[in-house]
Motif scaffolding. Structure first.
Motif, PDB file in Angstrom:
ATOM      1  N   ILE A  27       1.044  -0.929   0.249  1.00 21.25           N
ATOM      2  CA  ILE A  27      -0.381  -0.215  -0.197  1.00 21.25           C
ATOM      3  C   ILE A  27       0.901   1.651   0.422  1.00 21.25           C
ATOM      4  CG2 ILE A  27      -1.822   1.029   1.123  1.00 21.25           C
ATOM      5  CD1 ILE A  27      -2.403  -1.967   0.333  1.00 21.25           C
ATOM      6  N   ASN A  28       0.670   1.743  -0.885  1.00 20.85           N
ATOM      7  CA  ASN A  28       1.484   3.143  -1.455  1.00 20.85           C
ATOM      8  C   ASN A  28       1.072   4.398  -0.527  1.00 20.85           C
ATOM      9  OD1 ASN A  28       3.053   5.637  -1.705  1.00 20.85           O
ATOM     10  ND2 ASN A  28       2.389   4.992  -4.089  1.00 20.85           N
ATOM     11  N   PHE A  29       1.019   4.995   0.336  1.00 21.08           N
ATOM     12  CA  PHE A  29       0.432   6.166   1.042  1.00 21.08           C
ATOM     13  C   PHE A  29       1.433   7.407   0.675  1.00 21.08           C
ATOM     14  CE2 PHE A  29      -1.439   8.967   4.081  1.00 21.08           C
ATOM     15  CZ  PHE A  29      -2.676   8.298   4.668  1.00 21.08           C
ATOM     16  N   ASP A  30       0.230   7.978   0.164  1.00 22.48           N
ATOM     17  CA  ASP A  30       0.976   9.794  -0.393  1.00 22.48           C
ATOM     18  C   ASP A  30       0.272  10.090  -0.266  1.00 22.48           C
ATOM     19  OD1 ASP A  30       3.991   9.742  -1.340  1.00 22.48           O
ATOM     20  OD2 ASP A  30       2.933  11.354  -2.032  1.00 22.48           O
ATOM     21  N   ALA A  31       0.612  11.248   0.678  1.00 19.58           N
ATOM     22  CA  ALA A  31      -0.399  13.372  -0.215  1.00 19.58           C
ATOM     23  C   ALA A  31      -0.409  13.525  -1.315  1.00 19.58           C
ATOM     24  CB  ALA A  31      -0.226  13.944   1.219  1.00 19.58           C
ATOM     25  N   LEU A  32       0.458  13.112  -1.992  1.00 17.96           N
ATOM     26  CA  LEU A  32       1.261  13.798  -3.079  1.00 17.96           C
ATOM     27  C   LEU A  32       1.134  15.320  -3.234  1.00 17.96           C
ATOM     28  CD1 LEU A  32      -1.166  11.599  -6.339  1.00 17.96           C
ATOM     29  CD2 LEU A  32       1.118  11.147  -5.590  1.00 17.96           C
ATOM     30  N   THR A  33       2.089  16.043  -2.482  1.00 15.78           N
ATOM     31  CA  THR A  33       2.789  17.094  -2.619  1.00 15.78           C
ATOM     32  C   THR A  33       3.563  17.729  -3.868  1.00 15.78           C
ATOM     33  OG1 THR A  33       5.125  16.373  -1.302  1.00 15.78           O
ATOM     34  CG2 THR A  33       3.065  16.831  -0.322  1.00 15.78           C
ATOM     35  N   TYR A  34       3.943  18.281  -4.179  1.00 15.29           N
ATOM     36  CA  TYR A  34       4.687  18.694  -4.770  1.00 15.29           C
ATOM     37  C   TYR A  34       5.974  18.056  -5.010  1.00 15.29           C
ATOM     38  CZ  TYR A  34       9.374  19.772  -2.402  1.00 15.29           C
ATOM     39  OH  TYR A  34      10.159  19.785  -1.300  1.00 15.29           O
ATOM     40  N   MET A  60      -5.274  11.488  11.065  1.00 14.40           N
ATOM     41  CA  MET A  60      -5.782  10.406  11.697  1.00 14.40           C
ATOM     42  C   MET A  60      -7.237   9.831  10.862  1.00 14.40           C
ATOM     43  SD  MET A  60      -5.904   9.827  15.453  1.00 14.40           S
ATOM     44  CE  MET A  60      -3.792  10.197  15.768  1.00 14.40           C
ATOM     45  N   ALA A  61      -7.681  10.461  10.570  1.00 12.78           N
ATOM     46  CA  ALA A  61      -8.865   9.526  10.137  1.00 12.78           C
ATOM     47  C   ALA A  61      -8.727   8.362   9.349  1.00 12.78           C
ATOM     48  CB  ALA A  61     -10.515  10.305  10.049  1.00 12.78           C
ATOM     49  N   VAL A  62      -8.072   8.894   7.846  1.00  9.96           N
ATOM     50  CA  VAL A  62      -7.267   8.522   6.254  1.00  9.96           C
ATOM     51  C   VAL A  62      -6.368   7.373   7.243  1.00  9.96           C
ATOM     52  CG1 VAL A  62      -6.699   9.123   4.267  1.00  9.96           C
ATOM     53  CG2 VAL A  62      -7.936  10.808   5.086  1.00  9.96           C
ATOM     54  N   VAL A  63      -5.499   7.542   7.993  1.00  6.47           N
ATOM     55  CA  VAL A  63      -4.369   6.703   8.346  1.00  6.47           C
ATOM     56  C   VAL A  63      -5.113   5.463   8.874  1.00  6.47           C
ATOM     57  CG1 VAL A  63      -2.323   6.282   9.347  1.00  6.47           C
ATOM     58  CG2 VAL A  63      -2.900   8.523   8.643  1.00  6.47           C
ATOM     59  N   ARG A  64      -6.082   5.943   9.947  1.00  7.45           N
ATOM     60  CA  ARG A  64      -7.080   4.782  10.504  1.00  7.45           C
ATOM     61  C   ARG A  64      -7.912   3.967   9.281  1.00  7.45           C
ATOM     62  NH1 ARG A  64     -10.715   7.287  13.769  1.00  7.45           N
ATOM     63  NH2 ARG A  64      -9.272   7.506  15.497  1.00  7.45           N
ATOM     64  N   ASP A  65      -8.654   4.258   8.564  1.00  5.21           N
ATOM     65  CA  ASP A  65      -9.283   3.802   7.842  1.00  5.21           C
ATOM     66  C   ASP A  65      -8.188   2.882   6.414  1.00  5.21           C
ATOM     67  OD1 ASP A  65     -11.761   2.822   6.446  1.00  5.21           O
ATOM     68  OD2 ASP A  65     -10.686   4.643   4.347  1.00  5.21           O
ATOM     69  N   THR A  66      -7.537   3.588   6.447  1.00  5.90           N
ATOM     70  CA  THR A  66      -6.133   2.833   5.280  1.00  5.90           C
ATOM     71  C   THR A  66      -5.586   1.744   6.092  1.00  5.90           C
ATOM     72  OG1 THR A  66      -6.093   4.876   4.429  1.00  5.90           O
ATOM     73  CG2 THR A  66      -4.022   2.838   4.441  1.00  5.90           C
TER      74      THR A  66
END
Ligand code: NAD
Ligand code: TYD
Length: 347
Positions: A27-34, A60-66
């Protein structure tokens, strides 16, 4: 879960893990900043064991959900703000992402793994910069070196290292930390020395060398780094940290001359033509003089060694940027253009 997998080192690690460990779902978890770019993973994005989740490690909600959705049982954490010059301009985002983001991940992992955490590991990817600066000659950092960060970037990474250790000591979480020296290779954002200068030589733009160019960095080819990360994640001892380096100290001015030589040759220009682009400019504030790493522990315990010789690695790297000018133009245009121009356009 690999955080920051769309960035420079993260994309090399995702590629390695997806291809070499088909038994894992990555699972590649990334916000896609610049700095994050999914094009870095074009060659693996269709693999059945690869999943991309766009998310912010501070959320935290998105991290927990993932964690729940994919039943995460291992984390290699690379997501960060990673550029010293930006940290001097805007330190707050470094505290947010590097400190609070790491703490958020740790807290979600702790709760998720509480009671049934056997086999679940949190591997934090950090830098040699937390150790401060070495004198011009003699000595090297190792795992026992006292922390002494000087830039907002290195202070934020030092803080995150401490939180990771604290979670190991306080909650018994299985943690490992790696502290690595400067990486180079394909897909590095052209704000860092090597890709910035190759791109500037290509456009006949000035090459801004900070101070007198005597600062020394210890360079490691990125594929050697991700091989070390794979080893430490699988074989490193819980609660330990591992120093990783290239055993390859180079003064900045010598690195710039190597880049000029290689890039001019590959562009078919007369040898040394682009030396005239070198400008010695005002030094970076708090500029660390020298970094060098003694990586005997990982060599001894895990049998890892840097493989790529600097001449070979740099030649591959310069060739990659010159063969991938579309990638370079893409990441320095569009939504990046304004910032890039502000930071680098006038040098
Ligand atoms: P990078 O800047 O190229 O990539 C960082 C990635 O993190 C990007 O994909 C970005 O989108 C992502 N990211 C940033 N903020 C995020 C957030 N809030 N939530 C989720 N994702 C976020 O960095 P890099 O050079 O590949 O470095 C990766 C890690 O390795 C960093 O932790 C850095 O401190 C460490 N490190 C880098 C070097 C080096 O030479 N580049 C050396 C030693 C250690
Ligand atoms: P950089 O690639 O930013 O990595 P780090 O600061 O993490 O070591 O810089 C590498 C070295 O090159 C560092 O000593 C600063 C120097 N440098 C320049 O002289 N000019 C530049 O334009 C940049 C980006 C870096």
């Amino acid at each position: 879960m690999i955080t920051g997998g769309a960035g420079f080192i993260g994309s090399h690690l995702v590629r390695r893990m997806v291809l070499r460990h088909p038994e894992y779902r990555i699972i590649n978890f990334d916000a896609l900043t610049y700095a994050g770019n999914l094009a870095n993973l074009d060659d693996v994005c269709c693999r059945p064991n690869y999943v991309f989740v766009r998310g912010d490690i501070c959320d935290m909600a998105v991290v927990r959900d993932t964690f729940d959705r994919y039943d995460i049982d291992g984390v290699i954490h690379l997501a960060a703000e990673s550029h010293v010059d930006r940290s001097i301009d805007d330190p707050l985002i470094f505290a947010r992402t590097n400190v609070m983001g790491t703490l958020t991940l740790l807290e979600v992992a702790r709760r998720k793994w509480a009671g049934g955490s056997s086999g679940c590991r949190f591997h934090h990817v950090s830098t040699d910069e937390v150790f401060g600066a070495l004198p011009a000659a003699g000595g090297a950092f190792d795992e026992l070196t006292r922390y002494d960060p000087h830039s907002p970037y290195s202070a934020s990474k030092a803080s995150s290292d401490h939180f990771v250790r604290a979670f190991g000591d306080t909650y018994g979480m299985d943690t490992v930390v790696t502290n690595c020296t400067n990486n180079y290779g394909p897909y590095q954002f052209p704000e860092k020395l090597i890709p910035l200068f190759v791109n500037n030589i290509r456009h006949r733009r000035p090459l801004p060398v900070y101070g007198n160019g005597e600062n020394v960095r210890d360079w490691l080819f990125v594929e050697d780094h991700v091989q070390a990360l794979d080893k430490v994640f699988h074989e490193g001892r819980s609660g330990e940290s591992y120093a990783i380096g290239g055993r390859c100290e180079v003064r900045n001015i010598d690195m710039v001359r190597m880049l000029v030589r290689l890039t001019d040759a590959m562009l078919g220009r007369p040898a040394g033509e682009s030396e005239s682009l070198i400008r010695f400019v005002t030094d970076r504030a708090g500029h660390d003089l020298r970094y060098a790493m003694d990586c005997s522990k990982i060599e001894r315990e895990l049998g890892w060694k840097p493989q790529t010789d600097i001449e070979q690695g740099l030649a591959r790297t310069v060739k990659w940027y010159l063969d991938n000018t579309e990638w370079l133009d893409d990441v320095t245009s569009g939504r990046y253009a304004e910032y890039y121009e502000k930071m680098y356009g006038n040098r």
